[in-house]
Structures are given as structure tokens and as C-alpha cells.
Enzyme design. Structure first.
Site, PDB file in Angstrom:
ATOM      1  N   LYS A 139     -47.887  23.896  32.229  1.00  0.00           N
ATOM      2  CA  LYS A 139     -47.414  24.169  33.592  1.00  0.00           C
ATOM      3  C   LYS A 139     -46.885  25.591  33.703  1.00  0.00           C
ATOM      4  O   LYS A 139     -47.080  26.252  34.724  1.00  0.00           O
ATOM      5  CB  LYS A 139     -46.305  23.192  33.991  1.00  0.00           C
ATOM      6  CG  LYS A 139     -46.756  21.760  34.096  1.00  0.00           C
ATOM      7  CD  LYS A 139     -47.537  21.506  35.369  1.00  0.00           C
ATOM      8  CE  LYS A 139     -47.872  20.036  35.461  1.00  0.00           C
ATOM      9  NZ  LYS A 139     -48.887  19.650  36.341  1.00  0.00           N
TER      10      LYS A 139
ATOM     11  N   LYS B  98     -66.219  12.884  31.245  1.00  0.00           N
ATOM     12  CA  LYS B  98     -65.863  11.679  31.987  1.00  0.00           C
ATOM     13  C   LYS B  98     -65.565  11.986  33.448  1.00  0.00           C
ATOM     14  O   LYS B  98     -65.364  13.136  33.824  1.00  0.00           O
ATOM     15  CB  LYS B  98     -64.681  10.994  31.320  1.00  0.00           C
ATOM     16  CG  LYS B  98     -63.413  11.806  31.311  1.00  0.00           C
ATOM     17  CD  LYS B  98     -62.250  10.962  30.812  1.00  0.00           C
ATOM     18  CE  LYS B  98     -60.951  11.636  31.171  1.00  0.00           C
ATOM     19  NZ  LYS B  98     -59.767  10.879  30.892  1.00  0.00           N
TER      20      LYS B  98
ATOM     21  N   LYS C 285     -60.629  13.339  38.584  1.00  0.00           N
ATOM     22  CA  LYS C 285     -60.276  14.001  39.832  1.00  0.00           C
ATOM     23  C   LYS C 285     -60.346  15.514  39.665  1.00  0.00           C
ATOM     24  O   LYS C 285     -60.962  16.219  40.462  1.00  0.00           O
ATOM     25  CB  LYS C 285     -58.863  13.563  40.212  1.00  0.00           C
ATOM     26  CG  LYS C 285     -58.351  14.160  41.482  1.00  0.00           C
ATOM     27  CD  LYS C 285     -56.915  13.733  41.708  1.00  0.00           C
ATOM     28  CE  LYS C 285     -56.102  14.953  41.997  1.00  0.00           C
ATOM     29  NZ  LYS C 285     -54.724  14.983  41.793  1.00  0.00           N
TER      30      LYS C 285
END
Ligand code: TRP
Length: 329
Positions: free
Chosen positions: A111, A194, A197
Site C-alpha cells: 500500500k 485466475k 476483479k
């Protein structure tokens, strides 16, 4: 009976990968364990959503989980911010969570790299909030993906530290629980990897039929096999894997045979796949829509979940307060 707990990110709609992956297992597990499923809306504040977005996504996620078969009568299904004992335990755990270990956390470092202008204290203490989520119900099994295992390790550290510090054997050690063989991995439509989102290759349960058709028709393929019975390249195998999940065995066999005979037309296969996905998701999508339109139901579910979660959480918090030394005169 195990106490199973899972936190659900409040951002993002469910896609087929979620449905066949963890979610399908949650639906099964709720009957065999004491299950707590909650929507982690406090965690989502680290990225500063607008009030409308925050409320809207919590509502959407709740509706989608209900539509997929989580039963609020069986499991405890609640919204994190409805349980004030969680932030209380978070505060208490933060007193024994050290800056160094929090800063070393992989998700925090990531982050810091991705959002250098918003490195807030909530991000730094994300792992203590997650530990509070888990320890508040003394959960022992936590179904999480690989990316969350470090957070779980930290939860164990905080639990053991508390036990040691106060010379008690209060918190059990939660373990990550991955479904192993039972986890069906649904690939994306972009040729490799895979469905996800963030990968931008997902088909959502709430996608309209036209959207699904468009996405499937754009899926990556190749110019087709040149010799009979060739192994399939990844992109093609991926289409077959999705087809196995949503289509009838006869349909899959039909295209297998066509592939092996070098007669496959990917356009036909995709058309069939799109229609089978639509057949599969339509009842779910309709349930999502019906639930979203039924505010009373959502309110009933949220209230019931909050009540059950608070009952379990308040027991823990009163024990913890006593152990720490917050006692009545
Ligand atoms: N951090 C988890 C994720 O990003 C969500 C989460 C929050 C969670 N609290 C939790 C998961 C407690 C399991 C247990 O997916």
C-alpha cells in the site's frame, strides 16, 4: 465443532470465480460449523470511499451473499461496523502491536508503494483490526487465500502475546483454512491466470446477459489445433474449465470431441458458453435484484446478524476487559 470466521471485502461484486471458489464452500460449511461471516466495512475506510459508495457496496455484497445461499438463520451474517466490540478489541490489541512488525507487513508495504499519499494509521493497523475480527469470536478456522496468511500469522502473534502477557490461556490460535481439493479454480477470460476483479477478466453474477455475451466473445483463443488430440494451450483449457463448471457434461464432451478432431470453431463454443453462463447466473442475478429491492429484508438480516454477533462479541470483550484489569468496584 469449529468456529469458522470469514471477513468479506465490502468492495467489489461477486464473480464466477468467487461463486465456485470460497463462496460455494461457505454455503456448505455453514451447516457443519459455527460460522461467522461479516462484511469488513471498517477496513474499506482505509481508501476513503464516499458515504454513498460505502453504503451501496455493503448493501450489494450483503444481497449477493444472500442470493448465493448464505443463510442468516444458520450462519451469523453481519456487518463489521454493527459490532462496537470489534473496535474496542482493536484498540486494546493495538497497545501491544508494535510499529516495526506492522511496518514489515507485506500488504502494508504494498500500500505504501501504491498509495504514497494516503499512508494512514488505519492501513498500518489493518492487521490488528483483522485480528480483532477473528479473536472477538475466538474463531479457530479462518478461510483465507494465500495473500491473507501473513495477517493470520500476525493474529496468532497478537493472541499469544495477550495470553503470555496476562498469563492466561484465553485466545485460541486461529489457523488459515484453505479448501484444498475442494477449491474449484475458475480461470479468467484473458488467456492466463485466475478470474479476478483486479485482473479485469471477470464475469460478475450481476452482469446482464448482453454484458456476459460481450465478455465471452472477447475471450482469448488461438487459431485452433492443427493435429488431432493435441494438448490444449492455457487459453483454450481455460474456456473448457469454465464450461465444465456451468454447462452440461454432454456439451463439454461435444466440444472436446470437436477439439480432438481439429474441427472446433471457437466462435460456436463461446456462443454456447455465454448462453450456459447466462442460464447459470440468471436465477442468481434475479435473486440479487429482488433482495436489493427489498429493504425490509436487508434490514431484518442485518439486525439479526448484528444481534447474534454482538452477543458472542460482548462475552469476549467482557472477559478481556476483566483480564486486562478494567473491573467494577
Ligand atoms: N483482509 C481480508 C481480505 O482482504 C478481509 C478480512 C477482514 C478478513 N477481516 C477479516 C478475512 C477477518 C478473514 C478474517 O480479504
Amino acid at each position: 465443532m469449529d468456529i469458522v470466521l470469514s471477513g468479506i471485502r465490502s468492495t467489489g461484486k461477486l464473480h464466477l470465480g468467487n461463486y465456485f471458489g470460497a463462496l460455494g464452500n461457505f454455503v456448505r460449511m455453514q451447516h457443519e460449523n459455527k460460522c461467522f461471516f461479516f462484511i469488513a466495512d471498517y477496513h474499506s475506510l482505509t481508501t476513503h470511499p464516499t458515504p454513498e459508495d460505502l453504503h451501496g457496496s455493503v448493501k450489494q455484497v450483503l444481497a449477493e451473499y444472500l442470493a448465493c445461499g448464505l443463510d442468516p438463520e444458520v450462519a451469523t451474517l453481519y456487518i463489521q461496523s454493527d459490532v462496537p466490540q470489534i473496535p474496542e478489541l482493536y484498540l486494546l490489541l493495538n497497545m501491544n502491536a508494535y510499529k516495526g512488525e506492522l511496518e514489515r507487513c507485506t500488504s502494508f508495504k504494498e500500500k505504501v508503494r501504491k498509495q504514497p499519499n494516503n499512508i494512514n494509521a488505519g492501513l498500518l493497523t489493518y492487521p490488528t483490526l483483522m485480528a480483532a475480527d477473528i479473536l472477538i469470536h475466538k474463531a479457530t478456522k479462518v478461510p483465507v487465500g494465500k495473500d491473507q496468511e501473513q495477517h493470520l500469522e500476525m493474529t496468532r502473534t497478537f493472541a499469544n502475546r495477550f495470553n503470555r502477557m496476562y498469563k492466561v490461556d484465553y485466545f485460541p490460535e486461529p489457523v488459515a483454512f484453505n479448501f484444498g481439493e475442494d477449491l474449484i479454480k475458475i480461470p479468467g477470460l484473458d488467456g492466463s491466470g485466475k478470474m479476478g476483479k483486479s485482473e479485469g477478466n471477470a464475469i460478475y453474477l450481476s452482469d446482464a446477459p448482453e454484458t456476459i455475451r460481450k465478455k465471452v466473445m472477447k475471450a482469448v483463443t488461438d487459431s485452433g489445433p492443427t493435429q488431432p488430440n493435441q494438448p490444449k494451450p492455457e487459453a483454450i483449457q481455460n474456456l473448457f474449465t469454465i464450461m465444465k463448471a456451468v454447462s452440461s457434461p454432454d456439451t463439454v464432451q461435444y466440444f472436446e470431441d470437436k477439439y480432438n478432431a481439429c474441427e472446433i470453431r471457437y466462435g460456436d463454443m463461446k456462443k454456447q458458453l455465454a448462453e450456459d453462463i447466462i442460464t447459470f447466473t440468471t436465477p442468481i442475478r434475479q435473486r440479487i435484484e429482488a433482495i436489493l429491492a427489498d429493504n425490509d429484508k436487508l434490514q431484518r438480516v442485518a439486525r439479526m446478524g448484528a444481534e447474534k454477533a454482538r452477543e458472542s462479541a460482548s462475552k469476549t470483550i467482557s472477559d478481556v476487559r476483566h483480564i486486562i484489569g478494567f473491573r467494577e468496584f
